[in-house]
Motif scaffolding. Structure first.
Motif, PDB file in Angstrom:
ATOM      1  N   SER A 100       4.716   7.440   2.806  1.00  0.00           N
ATOM      2  CA  SER A 100       5.995   7.270   2.108  1.00  0.00           C
ATOM      3  C   SER A 100       6.501   8.574   1.514  1.00  0.00           C
ATOM      4  O   SER A 100       5.718   9.402   1.054  1.00  0.00           O
ATOM      5  CB  SER A 100       5.848   6.275   0.959  1.00  0.00           C
ATOM      6  OG  SER A 100       5.273   5.086   1.385  1.00  0.00           O
ATOM      7  N   ALA A 101       7.810   8.713   1.513  1.00  0.00           N
ATOM      8  CA  ALA A 101       8.426   9.867   0.868  1.00  0.00           C
ATOM      9  C   ALA A 101       8.221   9.748  -0.644  1.00  0.00           C
ATOM     10  O   ALA A 101       8.592   8.739  -1.239  1.00  0.00           O
ATOM     11  CB  ALA A 101       9.917   9.926   1.199  1.00  0.00           C
ATOM     12  N   PRO A 102       7.595  10.748  -1.278  1.00  0.00           N
ATOM     13  CA  PRO A 102       7.354  10.684  -2.714  1.00  0.00           C
ATOM     14  C   PRO A 102       8.631  10.920  -3.517  1.00  0.00           C
ATOM     15  O   PRO A 102       9.575  11.539  -3.042  1.00  0.00           O
ATOM     16  CB  PRO A 102       6.344  11.804  -2.958  1.00  0.00           C
ATOM     17  CG  PRO A 102       6.553  12.766  -1.844  1.00  0.00           C
ATOM     18  CD  PRO A 102       7.041  11.949  -0.667  1.00  0.00           C
ATOM     19  N   GLY A 103       8.623  10.397  -4.719  1.00  0.00           N
ATOM     20  CA  GLY A 103       9.734  10.656  -5.625  1.00  0.00           C
ATOM     21  C   GLY A 103      10.954   9.789  -5.412  1.00  0.00           C
ATOM     22  O   GLY A 103      11.967   9.977  -6.072  1.00  0.00           O
ATOM     23  N   THR A 104      10.874   8.833  -4.496  1.00  0.00           N
ATOM     24  CA  THR A 104      12.012   7.940  -4.282  1.00  0.00           C
ATOM     25  C   THR A 104      11.907   6.756  -5.250  1.00  0.00           C
ATOM     26  O   THR A 104      10.887   6.559  -5.896  1.00  0.00           O
ATOM     27  CB  THR A 104      12.060   7.412  -2.831  1.00  0.00           C
ATOM     28  OG1 THR A 104      10.899   6.628  -2.593  1.00  0.00           O
ATOM     29  CG2 THR A 104      12.133   8.550  -1.835  1.00  0.00           C
ATOM     30  N   ALA A 105      12.950   5.965  -5.333  1.00  0.00           N
ATOM     31  CA  ALA A 105      12.975   4.832  -6.259  1.00  0.00           C
ATOM     32  C   ALA A 105      12.338   3.576  -5.666  1.00  0.00           C
ATOM     33  O   ALA A 105      12.410   2.511  -6.252  1.00  0.00           O
ATOM     34  CB  ALA A 105      14.426   4.534  -6.655  1.00  0.00           C
ATOM     35  N   SER A 106      11.684   3.684  -4.536  1.00  0.00           N
ATOM     36  CA  SER A 106      11.105   2.526  -3.859  1.00  0.00           C
ATOM     37  C   SER A 106       9.833   2.047  -4.553  1.00  0.00           C
ATOM     38  O   SER A 106       9.021   2.851  -5.018  1.00  0.00           O
ATOM     39  CB  SER A 106      10.780   2.875  -2.406  1.00  0.00           C
ATOM     40  OG  SER A 106      10.174   1.775  -1.763  1.00  0.00           O
ATOM     41  N   ASP A 107       9.640   0.727  -4.587  1.00  0.00           N
ATOM     42  CA  ASP A 107       8.405   0.129  -5.090  1.00  0.00           C
ATOM     43  C   ASP A 107       7.397  -0.068  -3.971  1.00  0.00           C
ATOM     44  O   ASP A 107       6.334  -0.646  -4.178  1.00  0.00           O
ATOM     45  CB  ASP A 107       8.692  -1.237  -5.740  1.00  0.00           C
ATOM     46  CG  ASP A 107       9.405  -1.097  -7.067  1.00  0.00           C
ATOM     47  OD1 ASP A 107       9.193  -0.075  -7.752  1.00  0.00           O
ATOM     48  OD2 ASP A 107      10.176  -1.999  -7.422  1.00  0.00           O
ATOM     49  N   VAL A 108       7.720   0.393  -2.768  1.00  0.00           N
ATOM     50  CA  VAL A 108       6.851   0.231  -1.604  1.00  0.00           C
ATOM     51  C   VAL A 108       6.221   1.579  -1.253  1.00  0.00           C
ATOM     52  O   VAL A 108       6.899   2.595  -1.191  1.00  0.00           O
ATOM     53  CB  VAL A 108       7.640  -0.320  -0.393  1.00  0.00           C
ATOM     54  CG1 VAL A 108       6.776  -0.366   0.854  1.00  0.00           C
ATOM     55  CG2 VAL A 108       8.197  -1.699  -0.717  1.00  0.00           C
ATOM     56  N   ASP A 109       4.905   1.549  -1.038  1.00  0.00           N
ATOM     57  CA  ASP A 109       4.167   2.722  -0.581  1.00  0.00           C
ATOM     58  C   ASP A 109       3.561   2.390   0.772  1.00  0.00           C
ATOM     59  O   ASP A 109       3.031   1.294   0.962  1.00  0.00           O
ATOM     60  CB  ASP A 109       3.031   3.076  -1.537  1.00  0.00           C
ATOM     61  CG  ASP A 109       3.519   3.548  -2.891  1.00  0.00           C
ATOM     62  OD1 ASP A 109       4.517   4.289  -2.930  1.00  0.00           O
ATOM     63  OD2 ASP A 109       2.906   3.172  -3.905  1.00  0.00           O
ATOM     64  N   ILE A 110       3.638   3.336   1.701  1.00  0.00           N
ATOM     65  CA  ILE A 110       3.039   3.158   3.021  1.00  0.00           C
ATOM     66  C   ILE A 110       1.928   4.188   3.165  1.00  0.00           C
ATOM     67  O   ILE A 110       2.130   5.375   2.908  1.00  0.00           O
ATOM     68  CB  ILE A 110       4.087   3.328   4.138  1.00  0.00           C
ATOM     69  CG1 ILE A 110       5.242   2.336   3.935  1.00  0.00           C
ATOM     70  CG2 ILE A 110       3.434   3.146   5.510  1.00  0.00           C
ATOM     71  CD1 ILE A 110       6.420   2.562   4.852  1.00  0.00           C
ATOM     72  N   VAL A 111       0.763   3.699   3.569  1.00  0.00           N
ATOM     73  CA  VAL A 111      -0.422   4.535   3.670  1.00  0.00           C
ATOM     74  C   VAL A 111      -1.080   4.306   5.022  1.00  0.00           C
ATOM     75  O   VAL A 111      -1.191   3.167   5.474  1.00  0.00           O
ATOM     76  CB  VAL A 111      -1.424   4.181   2.543  1.00  0.00           C
ATOM     77  CG1 VAL A 111      -2.700   4.975   2.676  1.00  0.00           C
ATOM     78  CG2 VAL A 111      -0.796   4.394   1.175  1.00  0.00           C
ATOM     79  N   GLU A 112      -1.510   5.389   5.666  1.00  0.00           N
ATOM     80  CA  GLU A 112      -2.284   5.297   6.902  1.00  0.00           C
ATOM     81  C   GLU A 112      -3.735   5.614   6.559  1.00  0.00           C
ATOM     82  O   GLU A 112      -4.000   6.560   5.808  1.00  0.00           O
ATOM     83  CB  GLU A 112      -1.761   6.303   7.932  1.00  0.00           C
ATOM     84  CG  GLU A 112      -2.552   6.301   9.216  1.00  0.00           C
ATOM     85  CD  GLU A 112      -2.096   7.386  10.186  1.00  0.00           C
ATOM     86  OE1 GLU A 112      -2.383   7.247  11.375  1.00  0.00           O
ATOM     87  OE2 GLU A 112      -1.478   8.381   9.751  1.00  0.00           O
ATOM     88  N   VAL A 113      -4.659   4.811   7.096  1.00  0.00           N
ATOM     89  CA  VAL A 113      -6.074   5.004   6.791  1.00  0.00           C
ATOM     90  C   VAL A 113      -6.872   5.106   8.081  1.00  0.00           C
ATOM     91  O   VAL A 113      -6.661   4.335   9.010  1.00  0.00           O
ATOM     92  CB  VAL A 113      -6.621   3.838   5.933  1.00  0.00           C
ATOM     93  CG1 VAL A 113      -8.113   4.020   5.655  1.00  0.00           C
ATOM     94  CG2 VAL A 113      -5.855   3.715   4.624  1.00  0.00           C
ATOM     95  N   GLU A 114      -7.785   6.074   8.109  1.00  0.00           N
ATOM     96  CA  GLU A 114      -8.805   6.171   9.153  1.00  0.00           C
ATOM     97  C   GLU A 114     -10.110   5.813   8.466  1.00  0.00           C
ATOM     98  O   GLU A 114     -10.555   6.510   7.559  1.00  0.00           O
ATOM     99  CB  GLU A 114      -8.862   7.582   9.723  1.00  0.00           C
ATOM    100  CG  GLU A 114      -7.624   7.956  10.506  1.00  0.00           C
ATOM    101  CD  GLU A 114      -7.688   9.387  11.029  1.00  0.00           C
ATOM    102  OE1 GLU A 114      -8.794   9.875  11.342  1.00  0.00           O
ATOM    103  OE2 GLU A 114      -6.619  10.009  11.107  1.00  0.00           O
ATOM    104  N   PHE A 115     -10.697   4.690   8.885  1.00  0.00           N
ATOM    105  CA  PHE A 115     -11.849   4.101   8.211  1.00  0.00           C
ATOM    106  C   PHE A 115     -13.067   4.178   9.123  1.00  0.00           C
ATOM    107  O   PHE A 115     -13.093   3.566  10.188  1.00  0.00           O
ATOM    108  CB  PHE A 115     -11.498   2.644   7.882  1.00  0.00           C
ATOM    109  CG  PHE A 115     -12.235   2.041   6.744  1.00  0.00           C
ATOM    110  CD1 PHE A 115     -12.209   2.620   5.480  1.00  0.00           C
ATOM    111  CD2 PHE A 115     -12.949   0.871   6.914  1.00  0.00           C
ATOM    112  CE1 PHE A 115     -12.873   2.039   4.423  1.00  0.00           C
ATOM    113  CE2 PHE A 115     -13.620   0.283   5.864  1.00  0.00           C
ATOM    114  CZ  PHE A 115     -13.578   0.865   4.614  1.00  0.00           C
TER     115      PHE A 115
END
Length: 189
Positions: A100-115
């Motif tokens: 996710s683009a940081p510093g925006t007014a969104s309550d949504v965060d998108i994260v990619e994980v390599e597990f």
């Protein structure tokens, strides 16, 4: 973890704690992480695991994505891959990329994980995360998610919705790394 990142994490936790007027004892009580461990993390003497860092962030009213966003960073609707914050859990070796683009007014965060294969991370129930929800969308590999008493086995393409605050366990039972996306909704926090 890189020494510079350990130091940056410690400084960020201390800055946020002080800004909220919390003592080490206050943050320990709110997060369920010992005062001594928080102090060691703030002084960059210890690397927080994903579980510990998530509990501290929740107690500070932040998601991990918001925590890793650079303070004062100019909000932009576009974040290039090379600009995305990457963090490696020192306990499991999982790699977390903030999409996710940081510093925006969104309550949504998108994260990619390599597990990694065989990895397991537990996030215990935590009141500070109540109201937050997440979608776990598996791209590659296998993922076993435990929420309460229910165990879900995800295969590529599957997506699981779940509350964050009730606690859950991520486990990769396979022999290959799992790659997935977390879409976190902070619920207007």
């Amino acid at each position: 973890m890189e020494p510079e990142l350990e130091q940056a994490i410690g400084i960020r936790i201390r800055t946020l704690r002080v800004k909220k007027g919390l003592t080490l004892d206050d943050l320990a009580a709110a997060s369920g992480v010992s005062r001594a461990m928080i102090s060691r993390i703030e002084r960059a003497e210890a690397s927080p695991t994903a579980s510990l860092l998530a509990r501290i962030c929740a107690a500070l009213g932040l998601s991990l994505s918001a925590f890793f966003a650079e303070e004062g960073q100019q909000a932009s609707p576009l974040v290039r891959r090379q600009e995305q914050q990457v963090w490696r859990d020192p306990e499991t070796g999982y790699i977390r990329r903030s999409i996710s683009a940081p510093g925006t007014a969104s309550d949504v965060d998108i994260v990619e994980v390599e597990f990694p294969a065989g990895a397991r991370v537990s996030f215990p129930p935590h009141a500070a995360s109540h109201g937050m929800t997440q979608h776990i969308w598996l791209f590659d590999g296998e993922l076993e998610m435990t929420a309460g008493e229910t165990v879900y086995r995800l295969r590529p393409g599957d997506c699981l919705f779940m509350p964050v605050g009730e606690g859950h366990v991520f486990h990769n039972p396979g022999n290959a790394p799992a790659r997935y996306c977390v879409v976190l909704d902070r619920g207007g926090r």
